[in-house]
Design an enzyme around this catalytic site. Structure first.
Site, PDB file in Angstrom:
ATOM      1  CG  ASP A   1      28.520  13.950   1.839  1.00 16.31           C
ATOM      2  OD1 ASP A   1      27.739  13.642   2.506  1.00 16.31           O
ATOM      3  OD2 ASP A   1      29.882  14.390   2.122  1.00 16.31           O
TER       4      ASP A   1
HETATM    5  C1  LIG Z   1      24.712  10.003  -4.258  1.00 11.97           C
HETATM    6  O1  LIG Z   1      24.509   9.118  -3.470  1.00 11.97           O
HETATM    7  C2  LIG Z   1      25.449   7.970  -3.808  1.00 11.97           C
HETATM    8  C3  LIG Z   1      25.325   7.046  -2.719  1.00 11.97           C
HETATM    9  O2  LIG Z   1      25.953   7.357  -1.580  1.00 11.97           O
HETATM   10  C4  LIG Z   1      26.846   8.485  -3.686  1.00 11.97           C
HETATM   11  O3  LIG Z   1      27.689   7.482  -4.280  1.00 11.97           O
HETATM   12  C5  LIG Z   1      26.846   9.519  -4.753  1.00 11.97           C
HETATM   13  O4  LIG Z   1      28.331  10.172  -4.375  1.00 11.97           O
HETATM   14  C6  LIG Z   1      25.882  10.785  -4.281  1.00 11.97           C
HETATM   15  N1  LIG Z   1      26.097  11.824  -5.110  1.00 11.97           N
HETATM   16  C7  LIG Z   1      26.620  12.785  -4.872  1.00 11.97           C
HETATM   17  C8  LIG Z   1      26.930  13.672  -5.974  1.00 11.97           C
HETATM   18  O5  LIG Z   1      26.693  13.078  -3.825  1.00 11.97           O
END
Ligand SMILES: *[C@@H]1O[C@H](CO)[C@@H](O)[C@H](O)[C@H]1NC(C)=O
Ligand SMILES: *[C@@H]1O[C@H](CO)[C@@H](O)[C@H](O)[C@H]1NC(C)=O
Ligand SMILES: *[C@@H]1O[C@H](CO)[C@@H](O)[C@H](O)[C@H]1NC(C)=O
Ligand SMILES: *[C@@H]1O[C@H](CO)[C@@H](O)[C@H](O)[C@H]1NC(C)=O
Ligand SMILES: *[C@@H]1O[C@H](CO)[C@@H](O)[C@H](O)[C@H]1NC(C)=O
Ligand SMILES: *[C@@H]1O[C@H](CO)[C@@H](O)[C@H](O)[C@H]1NC(C)=O
Ligand SMILES: *[C@@H]1O[C@H](CO)[C@@H](O)[C@H](O)[C@H]1NC(C)=O
Ligand SMILES: *[C@@H]1O[C@H](CO)[C@@H](O)[C@H](O)[C@H]1NC(C)=O
Ligand SMILES: *[C@@H]1O[C@H](CO)[C@@H](O)[C@H](O)[C@H]1NC(C)=O
Ligand SMILES: *[C@@H]1O[C@H](CO)[C@@H](O)[C@H](O)[C@H]1NC(C)=O
Ligand SMILES: *[C@@H]1O[C@H](CO)[C@@H](O)[C@H](O)[C@H]1NC(C)=O
Length: 424
Positions: free
Chosen positions: A230
């Site tokens: 997210d």
């Molecule tokens: C950060 O963004 C990436 C791309 O959507 C996602 O895969 C990843 O889960 C995100 N990290 C967090 C901790 O939300």
């Protein structure tokens, strides 16, 4: 050296030749507490962790053994002062979903809870690049099956009422829910932080945000690597003077401002935010801003709307983009209760003075920007710098409504931002 009751008691039993399972324990030498995990490697180490914070959480040092500590009950370690916490090992959260859903400590704003409430003044929490918080999140991803904001699903670690503090070299893996929340805090630096919540099943790691901030001022995020399901870093109600630097986001949505305006009648602001030298790999956006509509539908956390206030002076610069899946810049004021649509022109939340760029790299689509500001509060002063350096797959669409005016500029001179505090 003092032996503390648990250990003392166990030692006596051991002398008597009675074999019992030794719980986690603490040894205190001067102002230094050393925390040892349970001997059986499964019992709840939370009582020993609490004891260490009680004994050495003011003007002390808390050292964890380089081992795994099982956390089977909620932790509240607040009111700390002048303390160094050294974590060369790992905290592993327990699997009793019934327990965690019933016992989380309240975030105290949106209806959410945390498994560990942490706070104080002049704290250094260091993990040397190995100290790990493991939320055992797969269990939660499978249990939740993608349902948004399941009640009682706990935030891994909440930093509250914390000033002049630094968190460094820590790893957060498989978070139960949001990894961190920062609330009512000032002059906090979090650097060299690794976050990775990745589901190994078909259930998504939904709502595993990297960090969400509320009612906080002068917070610096430096050298973050975030992989999750997210928002990576999401700034919410009354976040001011926030600096994000030298970070890498894998997948997810990119840097998020909001959602904001979720609470009908409440006034909230986000002001003075700079994100610079950020690498986005396959994220949906580089950075985006989202507010709820002006019409309340349902109640938070999944419903709401009708809040007002403003977001202004926000700059995203020197990003390196690879294969963004949607667009570079995005604004929406259409957020509403799951499934509800419309009301996009009703929000009174004012967005202004937002700059994207300079940035380099590519979007995997033909869209550079999609911005849908509210007709009731159009967005002035939206600026794109050097967007001609960003490659796209074909067209270079910029779509917008209620945005006035848009400036496109070429590279401006500026110096790197300094952070706000002299942290320990
Ligand atoms: C950060 O963004 C990436 C791309 O959507 C996602 O895969 C990843 O889960 C995100 N990290 C967090 C901790 O939300
Ligand atoms: C899980 O927690 C609940 C609520 O605290 C408790 O009643 C139950 O006994 C626990 N289950 C296990 C297996 O420990
Ligand atoms: C943090 O600073 C704020 C304002 O500067 C103050 O009101 C608050 O008491 C401080 N909190 C702690 C834990 O020192
Ligand atoms: C708030 O969360 C609790 C569980 O943590 C849940 O029982 C309650 O229904 C929630 N309230 C709202 C308004 O969502
Ligand atoms: C995130 O974790 C997954 C599985 O645990 C791993 O395969 C992946 O390489 C990690 N990503 C990063 C960027 O460390
Ligand atoms: C946010 O900060 C503003 C300005 O200090 C204040 O007027 C407002 O009440 C705050 N919002 C909330 C929800 O506390
Ligand atoms: C905007 O915020 C930056 C910090 O992010 C600050 O240096 C600058 O002075 C602010 N500009 C205005 C006009 O407030
Ligand atoms: C934003 O930055 C400007 C310039 O440094 C400063 O005057 C203003 O007070 C800041 N706003 C907030 C909410 O701190
Ligand atoms: C970006 O997408 C292109 C085309 O699909 C692919 O060839 C390339 O390897 C991708 N780059 C990265 C770093 O994933
Ligand atoms: C737009 O930006 C200019 C220059 O920074 C500033 O003078 C003006 O007040 C801003 N307008 C609004 C409506 O924010
Ligand atoms: C950057 O810093 C240098 C040295 O401090 C200074 O001379 C220059 O004016 C600064 N440039 C800007 C755009 O602030």
């Amino acid at each position: 050296m003092k032996l503390f009751p648990g250990l003392f008691f166990v030692s006596c039993l051991a002398l008597l030749g009675i074999r019992i399972v030794r719980a986690g324990s603490v040894t205190k030498l001067g102002s230094i507490c050393t925390v040892h995990p349970s001997a059986d490697g499964v019992s709840d180490d939370a009582p020993a962790i609490r004891q260490a914070f009680d004994l050495c959480g003011r003007d002390g040092i808390i050292k964890f053994d380089p081992a795994t500590f099982h956390v089977e009950s909620v932790l509240q370690t607040t009111g700390l002062r002048n303390v160094i916490i050294d974590l060369p090992g790992k905290f592993l959260w327990g699997t009793n979903i019934t327990y965690w859903r019933a016992n989380g400590l309240p975030l105290g704003y949106i209806n959410m809870t945390t498994a560990w409430m942490f706070g104080g003044d002049n704290i250094l929490f260091q993990g040397h690049g190995v100290g790990t918080f493991d939320g055992n999140g797969q269990l939660w991803y499978d249990f939740t099956q993608g349902v948004s904001n399941l009640p009682g699903r706990p935030i891994s670690f909440m930093i509250r009422n914390t000033n002049n503090s630094r968190f460094t070299g820590l790893r957060f893996v498989q978070s139960q829910f949001w990894t961190m929340a920062i609330k009512n805090s000032e002059d906090v630096l979090l650097d060299s932080i690794y976050i990775n919540s990745t589901s190994s099943s078909s259930a998504p790691a939904r709502n595993t945000d990297g960090v969400d901030t509320f009612f906080s001022n002068r917070i610096t995020f430096r050298k973050w690597t975030v992989t999750g399901g997210d928002d990576n870093i999401s700034l919410k109600a009354n976040s001011t003077n926030i600096l994000i630097q030298d970070s890498v986001f894998h997948g997810g949505l990119g840097v998020a401002i909001g959602s904001i305006g979720q609470y009908s009648g409440l006034y909230e602001r986000i002001e003075n935010v700079t994100a610079e030298r950020v690498v986005c790999l396959g994220t949906r956006y580089a950075a985006y801003i989202k507010t709820w509509t002006g019409i309340q539908q349902g109640f938070p956390p999944n419903g709401g709307g009708g809040g007002f206030g403003y977001a202004r002076n926000i700059t995203f610069r020197d990003f390196t983009l690879t294969n963004l899946t949607n667009s570079v810049a995005h604004i929406t004021q259409c957020t509403s209760f799951s499934g509800a649509t419309g009301g996009c022109d009703t929000s009174l939340f004012q967005i202004s003075d937002i700059t994207w760029g300079p940035m380099t790299g590519n979007v995997a689509t033909g869209t550079l920007a999609s911005m849908r500001c509210s007709g009731s509060a159009p967005c002035p002063n939206i600026t794109f710098v050097d967007f001609d350096k960003i490659a796209t797959a074909g067209s270079r669409k910029i779509s917008c409504s209620n945005v006035r005016p848009i400036f496109t500029k070429s590279r401006r001179e500026y110096n790197s931002s300094k952070d706000f505090q002299s942290s320990p």
